[in-house]
Design an enzyme around this catalytic site. Structure first.
Site, mmCIF file in Angstrom:
data_model
loop_
_atom_site.group_PDB
_atom_site.id
_atom_site.type_symbol
_atom_site.label_atom_id
_atom_site.label_comp_id
_atom_site.label_asym_id
_atom_site.label_seq_id
_atom_site.Cartn_x
_atom_site.Cartn_y
_atom_site.Cartn_z
ATOM 1 C CB THR A 89 -5.037 -2.842 -27.767
ATOM 2 O OG1 THR A 89 -6.426 -3.033 -28.047
ATOM 3 C CG2 THR A 89 -4.460 -4.174 -27.299
ATOM 4 C CG HIS A 113 4.291 -1.462 -11.030
ATOM 5 N ND1 HIS A 113 2.921 -1.514 -11.082
ATOM 6 C CD2 HIS A 113 4.609 -1.104 -9.768
ATOM 7 C CE1 HIS A 113 2.429 -1.176 -9.901
ATOM 8 N NE2 HIS A 113 3.445 -0.928 -9.092
ATOM 9 N NE ARG A 114 4.287 -8.677 -12.675
ATOM 10 C CZ ARG A 114 3.317 -9.558 -12.442
ATOM 11 N NH1 ARG A 114 3.604 -10.827 -12.375
ATOM 12 N NH2 ARG A 114 2.063 -9.154 -12.279
ATOM 13 C CB SER A 122 25.847 -0.307 -13.886
ATOM 14 O OG SER A 122 26.701 -1.311 -13.374
ATOM 15 N NE ARG A 124 28.607 -6.546 -11.688
ATOM 16 C CZ ARG A 124 28.736 -7.547 -12.556
ATOM 17 N NH1 ARG A 124 27.778 -7.837 -13.400
ATOM 18 N NH2 ARG A 124 29.848 -8.255 -12.594
ATOM 19 C CG ASP A 220 1.599 0.050 -22.715
ATOM 20 O OD1 ASP A 220 0.634 0.318 -21.979
ATOM 21 O OD2 ASP A 220 2.064 -1.103 -22.835
ATOM 22 C CG LEU A 221 -1.860 6.346 -21.715
ATOM 23 C CD1 LEU A 221 -1.191 7.262 -20.702
ATOM 24 C CD2 LEU A 221 -2.598 7.182 -22.777
ATOM 25 N NE ARG A 231 3.251 0.512 -6.612
ATOM 26 C CZ ARG A 231 3.573 -0.338 -5.631
ATOM 27 N NH1 ARG A 231 3.425 0.003 -4.375
ATOM 28 N NH2 ARG A 231 4.015 -1.545 -5.927
HETATM 29 C C1 LIG Z 1 -0.620 -0.590 -1.604
HETATM 30 C C2 LIG Z 1 0.213 -1.759 -2.089
HETATM 31 C C3 LIG Z 1 0.698 -2.691 -1.179
HETATM 32 C C4 LIG Z 1 1.471 -3.781 -1.620
HETATM 33 N N1 LIG Z 1 1.966 -4.677 -0.700
HETATM 34 C C5 LIG Z 1 2.751 -5.719 -1.123
HETATM 35 C C6 LIG Z 1 3.323 -6.649 -0.191
HETATM 36 O O1 LIG Z 1 3.091 -6.564 1.002
HETATM 37 N N2 LIG Z 1 4.124 -7.632 -0.657
HETATM 38 C C7 LIG Z 1 4.392 -7.780 -2.002
HETATM 39 O O2 LIG Z 1 5.132 -8.685 -2.363
HETATM 40 N N3 LIG Z 1 3.870 -6.916 -2.901
HETATM 41 C C8 LIG Z 1 3.070 -5.902 -2.495
HETATM 42 N N4 LIG Z 1 2.565 -5.025 -3.429
HETATM 43 C C9 LIG Z 1 2.878 -5.222 -4.851
HETATM 44 C C10 LIG Z 1 1.665 -5.796 -5.623
HETATM 45 O O3 LIG Z 1 1.261 -7.057 -5.114
HETATM 46 C C11 LIG Z 1 2.013 -5.943 -7.111
HETATM 47 O O4 LIG Z 1 3.083 -6.844 -7.272
HETATM 48 C C12 LIG Z 1 2.433 -4.615 -7.724
HETATM 49 O O5 LIG Z 1 1.531 -3.596 -7.359
HETATM 50 C C13 LIG Z 1 2.448 -4.750 -9.239
HETATM 51 O O6 LIG Z 1 1.121 -4.906 -9.677
HETATM 52 P P1 LIG Z 1 0.779 -5.654 -11.007
HETATM 53 O O7 LIG Z 1 1.302 -7.059 -10.992
HETATM 54 O O8 LIG Z 1 -0.704 -5.521 -11.241
HETATM 55 O O9 LIG Z 1 1.537 -4.729 -12.090
HETATM 56 P P2 LIG Z 1 2.368 -5.071 -13.370
HETATM 57 O O10 LIG Z 1 3.517 -5.958 -13.080
HETATM 58 O O11 LIG Z 1 2.647 -3.752 -14.024
HETATM 59 O O12 LIG Z 1 1.394 -5.872 -14.277
HETATM 60 C C14 LIG Z 1 0.261 -5.231 -14.883
HETATM 61 C C15 LIG Z 1 -0.759 -6.296 -15.167
HETATM 62 O O13 LIG Z 1 -0.234 -7.180 -16.168
HETATM 63 C C16 LIG Z 1 -0.607 -8.514 -15.879
HETATM 64 N N5 LIG Z 1 0.620 -9.309 -15.686
HETATM 65 C C17 LIG Z 1 1.905 -8.846 -15.664
HETATM 66 N N6 LIG Z 1 2.764 -9.860 -15.517
HETATM 67 C C18 LIG Z 1 2.012 -10.969 -15.428
HETATM 68 C C19 LIG Z 1 2.318 -12.366 -15.264
HETATM 69 N N7 LIG Z 1 3.562 -12.800 -15.173
HETATM 70 N N8 LIG Z 1 1.306 -13.223 -15.200
HETATM 71 C C20 LIG Z 1 0.032 -12.811 -15.309
HETATM 72 N N9 LIG Z 1 -0.343 -11.526 -15.455
HETATM 73 C C21 LIG Z 1 0.651 -10.619 -15.528
HETATM 74 C C22 LIG Z 1 -1.494 -8.467 -14.645
HETATM 75 O O14 LIG Z 1 -2.837 -8.361 -15.071
HETATM 76 C C23 LIG Z 1 -1.087 -7.195 -13.969
HETATM 77 O O15 LIG Z 1 -2.102 -6.625 -13.160
HETATM 78 C C24 LIG Z 1 1.765 -3.937 -3.014
HETATM 79 C C25 LIG Z 1 1.272 -2.998 -3.927
HETATM 80 C C26 LIG Z 1 0.503 -1.930 -3.490
HETATM 81 C C27 LIG Z 1 0.002 -0.918 -4.508
#
Ligand SMILES: Cc1cc2nc3c(=O)[nH]c(=O)nc-3n(C[C@H](O)[C@H](O)[C@H](O)COP(=O)(O)OP(=O)(O)OC[C@H]3O[C@@H](n4cnc5c(N)ncnc54)[C@H](O)[C@@H]3O)c2cc1C
Length: 313
Positions: A89, A113-114, A122, A124, A220-221, A231
């Site tokens: 935090t 990255h959610r 857009s 559209r 955020d950072l 990445r």
């Molecule tokens: C080298 C590489 C190869 C990859 N190959 C594939 C692939 O082949 N196929 C594919 O589909 N994807 C692939 N990905 C995507 C990967 O699986 C992740 O979806 C993506 O990197 C986002 O990571 P993240 O969910 O940690 O990040 P963010 O979405 O930024 O989330 C950050 C953190 O927040 C938490 N978080 C966020 N949302 C939720 C939630 N809804 N529930 C629980 N915790 C949450 C988690 O702790 C998460 O680590 C790849 C990624 C990389 C870097």
């Protein structure tokens, strides 16, 4: 050149416009505010806004009333501690907003990255520009033989020329079809008056994944570091890595202490499993250890030896 003359003038006008504020600002980041850093052949990343600085991380961690009279070394020590122990935090108190122009296939990886807030151009509502990504020859690689998700040797000679021709011809053909379906001249009037043209939201669907899109991306950072750890890593595809590296340079200007801590404790650090630690302890005790006696599978063994800078044979 990723910006038109008109867009350049808009950037210059924003840069000339200063506002008095009591909030923390960072001169090194102010210097490049709004300025696009070129990425790939037509893309860019530019900082359009930010909140907080290294001091904001420290203030939040201490829940203090002001900046106090601490020395930079004390702030660095606390930020290093927070990063080392995976505190979250205090880093979330800082926010940054980017404007990014990127190929659609890069955007598809990025959008996974959610934890960011995103607003995309857009197609559209507006017409996409005739701009598509073509890899530089040194990035034109064959499928990797060992890693199914990576690149191998660079493709050269006539094969490379053929690939680049195909990529260019396909994109040009797709864009020609797109404009034909839109049936609009620069003033928005039908080119062929015998029909009204197809809706923008439908005409766009034949464009290939190397066409450029744009978005505003705010994060955020803490979550930015998570994005950059994944990445800017050598395992990430070159094209998204190019953006991550440009963003790392902006983070270094913005929060130099947190950036240094990130490189030290995340980016250039390694996570070692319990079995891996046992292997290291045995090695330090002078015991001969090979993969078979290590308790690690061959892949884990190779990864550990790479971290230790040793031959895995
Ligand atoms: C080298 C590489 C190869 C990859 N190959 C594939 C692939 O082949 N196929 C594919 O589909 N994807 C692939 N990905 C995507 C990967 O699986 C992740 O979806 C993506 O990197 C986002 O990571 P993240 O969910 O940690 O990040 P963010 O979405 O930024 O989330 C950050 C953190 O927040 C938490 N978080 C966020 N949302 C939720 C939630 N809804 N529930 C629980 N915790 C949450 C988690 O702790 C998460 O680590 C790849 C990624 C990389 C870097």
């Amino acid at each position: 050149m990723p910006l038109t003359d008109e867009q350049r003038q808009e950037v210059a006008a924003e840069q000339a416009n200063t506002r008095p504020t009591r909030r923390a600002t960072v001169p090194a980041l102010e210097d490049i505010l709004y300025e696009p850093a070129p990425v790939l052949d037509h893309g860019f990343v530019r900082v359009v806004d930010y909140m907080g600085d290294d001091g904001a991380i420290v203030q939040a961690a201490r829940v203090s009333y002001g900046r106090g009279t601490r020395r930079v070394s004390e702030d660095a020590g606390l930020i290093n501690y927070l990063m080392r122990h995976r505190h979250t935090t205090p880093f979330e108190m800082c926010e940054i907003k980017y404007h990014v122009k990127l190929p659609i296939f890069v955007a598809r990886q990025w959008i996974r990255h959610r934890t960011a807030n995103v607003n995309e151009y857009s197609a559209r509502y507006s017409i996409l520009d005739n701009e598509f990504y073509l890899p530089r020859p040194e990035h034109l690689a064959a499928q990797a033989a060992t890693n199914r998700q990576g690149r191998g040797d660079v493709v050269e000679g006539p094969a490379a020329r053929r690939v680049l021709d195909l990529l260019r011809e396909d994109a040009e053909r797709a864009y020609a079809g797109y404009t034909q379906m839109l049936n609009e001249d620069d003033a928005g009037n039908p080119v062929d008056p015998s029909w009204s043209g197809l809706a923008r939201e439908l005409a766009r669907m034949n464009l290939s994944l190397n066409f450029y899109t744009q978005w505003y991306w705010k994060i955020d950072l803490y979550n930015l570091f998570h994005f950059l750890a994944l990445r800017a890593d050598p395992h990430a595809q070159y094209e998204i890595r190019a953006y991550a590296e440009a963003m790392l340079a902006t983070v270094e200007r913005w929060v130099p202490l947190a950036h240094a801590a990130f490189l030290e404790y995340r980016m250039h650090a390694a996570t070692i499993s319990a079995t891996g630690l046992t292997v290291i302890r045995r090695m330090l005790a002078g015991e001969p250890v090979d993969q078979k006696s290590s308790g690690l599978n061959p892949r884990e063994w190779r990864e550990l030896m790479a971290v230790l800078g040793r031959e895995s044979g």
